[in-house]
Design a protein around this motif. Sequence first.
Motif, mmCIF file in Angstrom:
data_model
loop_
_atom_site.group_PDB
_atom_site.id
_atom_site.type_symbol
_atom_site.label_atom_id
_atom_site.label_comp_id
_atom_site.label_asym_id
_atom_site.label_seq_id
_atom_site.Cartn_x
_atom_site.Cartn_y
_atom_site.Cartn_z
ATOM 1 N N PHE A 173 3.983 1.328 1.974
ATOM 2 C CA PHE A 173 5.321 2.723 2.007
ATOM 3 C C PHE A 173 4.486 4.410 2.210
ATOM 4 C CE2 PHE A 173 5.352 -1.234 -0.311
ATOM 5 C CZ PHE A 173 7.052 -1.519 0.210
ATOM 6 N N LEU A 174 5.042 5.522 2.923
ATOM 7 C CA LEU A 174 4.821 6.475 2.860
ATOM 8 C C LEU A 174 5.562 7.077 1.170
ATOM 9 C CD1 LEU A 174 4.656 6.685 6.778
ATOM 10 C CD2 LEU A 174 2.422 5.806 4.837
ATOM 11 N N LEU A 175 4.534 7.789 0.667
ATOM 12 C CA LEU A 175 5.378 8.747 0.118
ATOM 13 C C LEU A 175 5.284 9.984 0.546
ATOM 14 C CD1 LEU A 175 5.523 8.770 -3.618
ATOM 15 C CD2 LEU A 175 3.898 9.870 -3.716
ATOM 16 N N ARG A 176 7.109 10.462 0.940
ATOM 17 C CA ARG A 176 8.071 11.359 0.803
ATOM 18 C C ARG A 176 7.335 12.025 0.457
ATOM 19 N NH1 ARG A 176 12.547 9.714 0.279
ATOM 20 N NH2 ARG A 176 12.367 8.461 2.107
ATOM 21 N N GLY A 177 6.403 13.576 0.954
ATOM 22 C CA GLY A 177 6.581 15.305 0.994
ATOM 23 C C GLY A 177 5.232 15.875 1.966
ATOM 24 N N ARG A 178 4.537 16.296 1.567
ATOM 25 C CA ARG A 178 4.335 18.233 2.915
ATOM 26 C C ARG A 178 3.539 17.045 3.831
ATOM 27 N NH1 ARG A 178 -0.614 19.124 2.499
ATOM 28 N NH2 ARG A 178 -1.642 18.597 0.165
ATOM 29 N N ALA A 179 2.661 16.103 3.504
ATOM 30 C CA ALA A 179 2.051 15.554 4.086
ATOM 31 C C ALA A 179 2.163 14.150 4.997
ATOM 32 C CB ALA A 179 0.046 15.083 3.646
ATOM 33 N N THR A 180 3.222 13.836 4.169
ATOM 34 C CA THR A 180 3.794 12.498 5.011
ATOM 35 C C THR A 180 3.579 12.302 6.362
ATOM 36 O OG1 THR A 180 5.040 12.470 4.052
ATOM 37 C CG2 THR A 180 5.957 11.227 5.165
ATOM 38 N N PRO A 181 2.561 11.373 7.287
ATOM 39 C CA PRO A 181 1.591 11.192 8.385
ATOM 40 C C PRO A 181 2.606 11.035 9.532
ATOM 41 C CG PRO A 181 1.392 9.397 7.287
ATOM 42 C CD PRO A 181 2.127 10.393 6.480
ATOM 43 N N THR A 182 2.954 11.768 11.027
ATOM 44 C CA THR A 182 3.580 11.539 12.211
ATOM 45 C C THR A 182 3.484 10.051 13.174
ATOM 46 O OG1 THR A 182 2.165 12.913 13.529
ATOM 47 C CG2 THR A 182 3.403 14.421 11.944
ATOM 48 N N PRO A 183 4.075 9.902 13.359
ATOM 49 C CA PRO A 183 3.832 8.553 14.100
ATOM 50 C C PRO A 183 2.805 8.589 14.867
ATOM 51 C CG PRO A 183 6.119 9.445 14.827
ATOM 52 C CD PRO A 183 6.024 10.882 13.888
ATOM 53 N N ARG A 184 2.305 10.131 14.976
ATOM 54 C CA ARG A 184 0.933 10.435 16.130
ATOM 55 C C ARG A 184 0.026 9.711 15.037
ATOM 56 N NH1 ARG A 184 -3.588 12.387 17.064
ATOM 57 N NH2 ARG A 184 -2.910 13.881 15.298
ATOM 58 N N GLN A 185 0.207 10.449 14.465
ATOM 59 C CA GLN A 185 -1.110 10.670 12.460
ATOM 60 C C GLN A 185 -1.395 8.954 12.874
ATOM 61 O OE1 GLN A 185 0.506 13.375 10.294
ATOM 62 N NE2 GLN A 185 -1.649 14.213 10.216
ATOM 63 N N HIS A 189 7.723 1.865 5.359
ATOM 64 C CA HIS A 189 8.709 2.295 5.097
ATOM 65 C C HIS A 189 8.347 3.857 4.405
ATOM 66 C CE1 HIS A 189 10.767 -1.681 5.290
ATOM 67 N NE2 HIS A 189 9.837 -2.321 4.371
ATOM 68 N N GLU A 190 9.260 4.772 4.448
ATOM 69 C CA GLU A 190 8.963 6.703 3.570
ATOM 70 C C GLU A 190 10.123 6.085 3.005
ATOM 71 O OE1 GLU A 190 9.843 11.071 4.587
ATOM 72 O OE2 GLU A 190 9.145 10.055 6.643
ATOM 73 N N VAL A 191 8.820 6.776 1.518
ATOM 74 C CA VAL A 191 9.488 6.630 0.239
ATOM 75 C C VAL A 191 9.724 7.768 -0.767
ATOM 76 C CG1 VAL A 191 10.214 3.633 0.250
ATOM 77 C CG2 VAL A 191 8.140 5.355 -0.738
ATOM 78 N N THR A 192 10.507 7.812 -1.880
ATOM 79 C CA THR A 192 10.339 8.687 -2.575
ATOM 80 C C THR A 192 9.002 8.046 -4.065
ATOM 81 O OG1 THR A 192 11.902 7.538 -3.658
ATOM 82 C CG2 THR A 192 12.241 10.358 -2.387
ATOM 83 N N ALA A 193 8.536 8.438 -5.136
ATOM 84 C CA ALA A 193 8.645 7.575 -5.716
ATOM 85 C C ALA A 193 9.566 6.314 -6.567
ATOM 86 C CB ALA A 193 7.269 8.129 -7.134
ATOM 87 N N VAL A 251 0.472 -1.376 -0.141
ATOM 88 C CA VAL A 251 0.057 0.008 0.138
ATOM 89 C C VAL A 251 0.851 1.310 0.279
ATOM 90 C CG1 VAL A 251 -1.797 1.178 1.424
ATOM 91 C CG2 VAL A 251 -1.897 -0.981 0.716
ATOM 92 N N LEU A 252 0.818 2.479 -0.780
ATOM 93 C CA LEU A 252 0.988 3.377 -1.026
ATOM 94 C C LEU A 252 0.862 4.478 -1.115
ATOM 95 C CD1 LEU A 252 4.055 4.982 -1.789
ATOM 96 C CD2 LEU A 252 2.942 4.771 -3.978
ATOM 97 N N ALA A 253 0.812 5.115 0.283
ATOM 98 C CA ALA A 253 0.179 6.307 0.210
ATOM 99 C C ALA A 253 1.239 7.880 0.986
ATOM 100 C CB ALA A 253 -1.496 5.603 2.097
ATOM 101 N N ASP A 254 -0.294 8.937 0.711
ATOM 102 C CA ASP A 254 0.808 10.206 0.894
ATOM 103 C C ASP A 254 0.000 10.525 2.025
ATOM 104 O OD1 ASP A 254 -1.519 11.006 -0.413
ATOM 105 O OD2 ASP A 254 -1.213 11.290 -2.442
ATOM 106 N N SER A 255 -0.947 11.303 2.615
ATOM 107 C CA SER A 255 -1.687 11.370 3.642
ATOM 108 C C SER A 255 -1.415 10.066 4.567
ATOM 109 C CB SER A 255 -2.239 11.798 3.240
ATOM 110 O OG SER A 255 -3.397 11.740 3.138
ATOM 111 N N ASP A 256 -2.808 10.548 6.176
ATOM 112 C CA ASP A 256 -2.829 10.070 6.683
ATOM 113 C C ASP A 256 -4.343 9.108 6.063
ATOM 114 O OD1 ASP A 256 -3.746 12.343 7.106
ATOM 115 O OD2 ASP A 256 -4.071 12.520 9.166
ATOM 116 N N THR A 257 -4.853 9.972 6.253
ATOM 117 C CA THR A 257 -6.362 9.610 5.656
ATOM 118 C C THR A 257 -6.335 8.848 4.658
ATOM 119 O OG1 THR A 257 -6.673 11.591 4.269
ATOM 120 C CG2 THR A 257 -7.283 11.703 6.236
ATOM 121 N N ARG A 258 -5.491 8.884 3.772
ATOM 122 C CA ARG A 258 -5.364 8.048 2.248
ATOM 123 C C ARG A 258 -4.132 6.396 2.825
ATOM 124 N NH1 ARG A 258 -4.476 12.404 -0.722
ATOM 125 N NH2 ARG A 258 -6.386 13.047 -1.962
ATOM 126 N N TRP A 259 -3.968 6.809 3.908
ATOM 127 C CA TRP A 259 -3.109 5.097 4.621
ATOM 128 C C TRP A 259 -4.037 4.646 5.398
ATOM 129 C CZ3 TRP A 259 0.169 1.894 4.918
ATOM 130 C CH2 TRP A 259 0.042 1.063 5.752
#
Length: 445
Positions: free
Chosen positions: A49-61, A73-77, A21-29
Amino acid sequence: MPASTEARNGKTPGKPPRVAVLADSDTRWKWGSLTASRLLPESAALDGFLLRGRATPTPRQLTEVGVRADSLHEVTAAEFLHRMQRDSASYDVVVLALVGGAVQAVLHGLAHAWQGEARRPVVVTGYVGVVYEKLADGLLLRHGADVVLANSRYDAERFRAVYEGVGADASSVTECALPFLGGAPYEAEHDPYTVVFAAQPSVPDTPADRLYLLNRLAQHARLHPEREVLLKLRSKPGEHTTHIEEVPYQKLAQRLGDELPSNVRLVYGNMGEVLDRTDLLVTVSSTAALESLHRRIPTALLTDLGVREALGNHHFTGSGCLVSWDQLDAGERPVADPAWVARQGVAADGTYEHAFDGARAKVAELLGRDRGPLAPYYTRTTAPGYLPRVLARHHLAPDGSPLPGAPAADKEAGAVRQIVRRAARGAYRHGVQRVAPVIRRMGEL
């Protein structure tokens, strides 16, 4: 005797399926991981896999979402595509829980990474909530996935009409429902009676409108001191979700100070847990309204700022739930129209448990046969002036290959690089929430 599905796909018979699963924010994860759990057996292994960007979720999220993953894992495309090229035989399904442009870029990247392969994973994508804007734009950016999930019959009909209207294959559109609906149905009022306002990061987007809504929430609390009034927040200052929140309600609440009644509280946490104690859910157009309607909780979509496409509350016309704060203050409790609710995939009639049957069958059928290469509608022939820009944002060339200088895909980020990335995201969020509003106010002088 015909070969098993696992054997046809080069898998070890009896081995649990594996999904990425590749996601770019907490809601999409949340959407992507729960969608994966709905489509595959409980035994399936889930790599996040968390797509690195402005909305990458924090551990709390991530903790708040509360979804299990066997690895994260946190990744680029480019890093994700390298992993999928290297390990494609290990995965059965790939779920892309991303904004439209990122979906299109990854689809082309996967098509390039998997070219010439006899077997490849099934690719699934869709939307995290209500689709009320950029329908054609967002859908065509998602075209090319094997399965494009529609969260309701209404959406499925619209999605197919868009694809067929441009001459694109619409067979990928598959009706299901939002994967995070659930919880016990509402039966009786709580003590104390609890009103919850579900805030949104970007709706409305102006400070004046957001302050208006907060003041009306406070007014409702003053008029009904026996009620508990909760302001449900999506993120803490400095955190980002799918949409940018320039003026967090927390800061507006601090500005009100003692003017905020004692029966008003700011809360975070899982939306389902908050709905467990909710007697009236109020919002402008949040997806939380669908969660609330699914549980038969009285749900109000505010008309105070108009019924407008920009707010998204136009999506709820016909629902019976559009009301103003004045009406709520006077004691009105909206009653949802059953036919509208059913058409929106909310399934308050108890059929929700079967909402994913068709999608599961579709994925199983695809896993059981040859699928051929990914074939998005947008190509260098159909969109030569648009597609290269979409791909370049993710460091991909027009053919889907990584551009020179793309982040190294075969190296784990060192401690220094991780610290720099976190600092850069923090600076970005600080700029959005503190510096940008100041500059805008100066420009209005």
